[in-house]
Design an enzyme around this catalytic site. Structure first.
Site, mmCIF file in Angstrom:
data_model
loop_
_atom_site.group_PDB
_atom_site.id
_atom_site.type_symbol
_atom_site.label_atom_id
_atom_site.label_comp_id
_atom_site.label_asym_id
_atom_site.label_seq_id
_atom_site.Cartn_x
_atom_site.Cartn_y
_atom_site.Cartn_z
ATOM 1 N N ARG A 140 -16.669 3.223 10.372
ATOM 2 C CA ARG A 140 -16.494 3.446 8.923
ATOM 3 C C ARG A 140 -15.031 3.430 8.480
ATOM 4 N NH1 ARG A 140 -20.322 7.675 9.523
ATOM 5 N NH2 ARG A 140 -22.435 6.885 9.227
ATOM 6 N N LYS A 192 -8.021 -6.734 0.067
ATOM 7 C CA LYS A 192 -9.230 -7.555 0.121
ATOM 8 C C LYS A 192 -9.456 -8.009 1.546
ATOM 9 C CE LYS A 192 -9.676 -9.753 -4.403
ATOM 10 N NZ LYS A 192 -9.784 -11.086 -5.040
ATOM 11 N N GLU A 233 1.419 -20.782 -3.929
ATOM 12 C CA GLU A 233 1.138 -19.399 -4.342
ATOM 13 C C GLU A 233 2.410 -18.692 -4.811
ATOM 14 O OE1 GLU A 233 -1.946 -18.186 -4.590
ATOM 15 O OE2 GLU A 233 -3.057 -19.685 -3.448
ATOM 16 N N LYS A 284 2.798 -9.610 -6.647
ATOM 17 C CA LYS A 284 1.470 -9.271 -6.139
ATOM 18 C C LYS A 284 1.246 -7.762 -6.169
ATOM 19 C CE LYS A 284 -2.454 -9.547 -3.845
ATOM 20 N NZ LYS A 284 -3.278 -10.538 -3.174
ATOM 21 N N GLU A 288 -9.977 -5.235 -8.806
ATOM 22 C CA GLU A 288 -10.214 -6.470 -9.544
ATOM 23 C C GLU A 288 -11.196 -6.255 -10.688
ATOM 24 O OE1 GLU A 288 -11.492 -9.854 -7.186
ATOM 25 O OE2 GLU A 288 -10.015 -11.053 -8.209
ATOM 26 N N ARG A 344 -6.295 -7.981 -12.270
ATOM 27 C CA ARG A 344 -6.118 -8.676 -10.994
ATOM 28 C C ARG A 344 -6.599 -10.125 -11.067
ATOM 29 N NH1 ARG A 344 -6.763 -5.743 -5.147
ATOM 30 N NH2 ARG A 344 -6.517 -7.543 -3.821
ATOM 31 N N ASN A 382 -5.786 -15.378 -10.123
ATOM 32 C CA ASN A 382 -6.568 -16.608 -9.991
ATOM 33 C C ASN A 382 -6.034 -17.746 -10.855
ATOM 34 O OD1 ASN A 382 -8.403 -15.662 -8.069
ATOM 35 N ND2 ASN A 382 -9.629 -14.662 -9.658
ATOM 36 N N HIS A 424 -6.978 -21.295 -10.144
ATOM 37 C CA HIS A 424 -8.074 -21.249 -9.174
ATOM 38 C C HIS A 424 -9.408 -21.736 -9.720
ATOM 39 C CE1 HIS A 424 -5.188 -19.161 -6.741
ATOM 40 N NE2 HIS A 424 -6.047 -18.929 -5.786
ATOM 41 N N HIS A 480 -10.704 -24.040 -7.015
ATOM 42 C CA HIS A 480 -11.906 -23.858 -6.194
ATOM 43 C C HIS A 480 -12.831 -25.061 -6.303
ATOM 44 C CE1 HIS A 480 -11.505 -19.172 -6.183
ATOM 45 N NE2 HIS A 480 -10.939 -19.718 -5.124
ATOM 46 N N HIS A 485 -5.994 -25.090 0.413
ATOM 47 C CA HIS A 485 -6.165 -24.196 -0.725
ATOM 48 C C HIS A 485 -4.968 -24.296 -1.663
ATOM 49 C CE1 HIS A 485 -7.468 -20.730 -3.030
ATOM 50 N NE2 HIS A 485 -6.301 -20.138 -2.814
#
Lengths: 366, 366
Positions: B120, B142, B184, B226, B236, B240, B244, B247, B251, B264
């Site tokens: 956990r 993340k 980025e 960031k 998010e 946040r 993107n 993106h 994507h 990417h």
């Protein structure tokens, strides 16, 4: 009846004790919006209780997708987690799709862990159907699965947005599951609530008969103890360990006897006798006979005296490794007050186990 | 250089930009105690950089257990997660055993998710070895793995106790990974830092050559953007999403071209051109030529003009489902300020894509 779990960061969720018919209204009250809902349950619960719940959800505008898994501990494992992932993602979910866990501890832990990890966290609704889940495992945010190396080794803390316990569901529980759950109720009384202890003493016959008028109150009092502990220690950094009263010996008994021989509750009932002996040795004022009498009322079929003491001791040593060095016992200072001790000696362990066996024999022959 | 990520509930962790030799001292500084440490890396990083790190850890009293996984995106999946579970539990861990993720985004996300879910939650140390991981993916908590249905569909938020970025590791990056990471960095400049934008404009040649004197400053400024965003929106819920930027198209480009065709970063570079066009349409004062020139400096090998626009549009629609209804674009109000818009029309999408193709052709032929 409603209790609230309040946690740091303004997090707060209700634990409702009420008939299932009221569930849809509560889903709305906690801010969930109609739409898809992933309902995870097992075959036993599905057979007995699924249709009224599904109908109530549909009537309230929900589109439940139901996943029915095999009952029993082996379901709490990676292959079934993967099955929930696959089905949920095949059906289509977004970050607001709730996961509703409708079952006992296995379903609650497994579906809870899926909710913790799908799309990095979906809202989780716990609808526990066993006594042990209603008063203990569904509350507090522990989720997870077992691993070949041991129980609950993989998991996450993920607090539900709602816990909804319908006491009437407990009428269909097999008797051994009922009495196993009672062991946890007794545990909560001993570690946190003298009034609950008195209620159990006075109304034991009604408790065993699952008196429908008594159940909501009984569950409510046991729930209140659990909530109090969780609120003080969400992540099990310290105090939450007192919920492990009876569990040091209990886990060892389960392991040595082979999982499934004794139920978890039965093993904990025996473990609480050991912890009682250790507690009484340090606190002579503890009403040892009253507590022992209550513990002896918890039926434990089987023969703990066939268990090898050395094997139990070794099993406790293994448990100890996970806690980095010391064998820890939860002990009682008085009824309603528990603490963690790490000063228990080998000799005491042996005597405590003798006390367990004598107490158990006295039950069987009485 | 050190930045701090400060989060609600008195949670706080450092992002250190320094040589790896300083890592053991930082482990101690964040409160980790010597003992076992689970180090997860990939074959490329192991070959290039593992031994000095292992030696430094051992010299400081740690017992690292090293798990070397295959490099590449397919590793970010359930079978490798299971392998980490099995190895970690076989070796023996307790709740204080740190997991050290030594690699790029794949290793960071995968080992981070293992740390989030073993017992956990174990302490997680991110030691990112790619530019994109150093300025973006290793920071913010993340973690997760891919599923056959899509990327990052299974995961958890689990903040590290330490992020440690050694800029010198970036000297061994393949050039295409370097420039992908730069996309980025440019993104962070555009959404959050006019000074970083100016630095990139002025010193682009040094940036492309990975000037060792410039790298720490470059990384530090990108990291700061960031961190600022994460601190305002850990989970998010809103802000946040500006990370993107580029993106939505990005994507779709990755998906339609087939994962691996464009990196990417390359897909995001193209996506930022589309977002730039959409932004400029709404904010005519935006210095569109300066921004376009910077974006055109990001090398994107391959032919985006072979991609079918309808397929891109459909791929964006699929993405949209995950956000319950609306196609969302991150747009720029000015350099350093971004927001989320959901008023982009079909016709605009087509024109934005034309702008991407023209800009890309202009780069290639210039």
């Amino acid at each position: 009846m409603v209790h609230y779990v309040e946690l740091p960061g303004d997090r707060r969720y209700p634990v409702v004790i009420e008939s299932l018919a009221a569930l849809p209204a509560w889903l709305e009250r906690v801010g969930l919006r109609h739409g898809r809902l992933l309902l995870v349950t097992d075959e036993n619960i599905a057979r007995l209780h699924l249709e009224p719940l599904r109908a109530a959800l549909e009537a309230a505008g929900w589109t439940p997708r139901v996943l029915v898994l095999p009952p029993g501990e082996p379901t709490k494992a990676l292959p079934y987690l993967e099955r929930i992932y696959d089905e949920a993602l095949r059906w289509g979910i977004d970050r607001r799709t709730p996961v509703l866990a409708f079952g006992g501890g296995v379903i609650g832990d497994l579906a809870g862990f899926a909710a913790a990890t799908l799309l990095r966290g979906l809202p989780l609704v716990q609808v526990p159907t066993t006594l042990i889940a209603q008063v203990d495992s569904a509350i507090g945010g522990k989720t997870g699965i077992n691993h070949a190396r041991g129980k609950n080794l993989i998991g996450a803390f993920h607090q539900p947005v709602l816990v909804f316990a319908d006491p009437s569901l407990l009428q269909t529980l097999p008797v051994r599951e009922w009495t196993s759950g009672l062991a946890e109720v007794v545990k909560h009384a001993l570690i946190g609530d003298p009034a609950l202890f008195a209620l159990l003493e006075e109304r034991w016959a009604d408790v065993m008969q699952r008196d429908a008028a008594l159940l909501p109150e009984l569950i409510s009092q046991a729930v209140a103890v659990k909530i109090r502990v969780v609120m003080q220690d969400e992540r099990e950094a310290g105090l939450r360990a007192i919920l492990n009263f009876g569990h040091t010996f209990g886990h060892a008994i389960e392991r040595v006897a082979g999982y499934g021989h004794f139920t978890h509750g039965e093993a904990v009932a025996l473990g609480m006798l050991a912890a009682l002996w250790l507690s009484h040795r340090r606190h002579p004022d503890l009403p040892v006979d009253r507590i022992r009498t209550l513990l002896q009322r918890l039926p434990v079929p089987g023969s703990p005296d066939t268990l090898d003491f050395e094997a139990l001791r070794e099993a406790m040593q293994v448990d100890k490794k996970a806690l980095a060095g010391r064998l820890r016992f939860v002990l009682l200072r008085r009824v309603g007050e528990a603490y963690v001790a790490d000063d228990v000696t080998e000799a005491e362990l042996r005597d405590a186990w003798q006390f367990v066996l004598e107490s158990h024999r006295a039950t069987v022959t009485s």
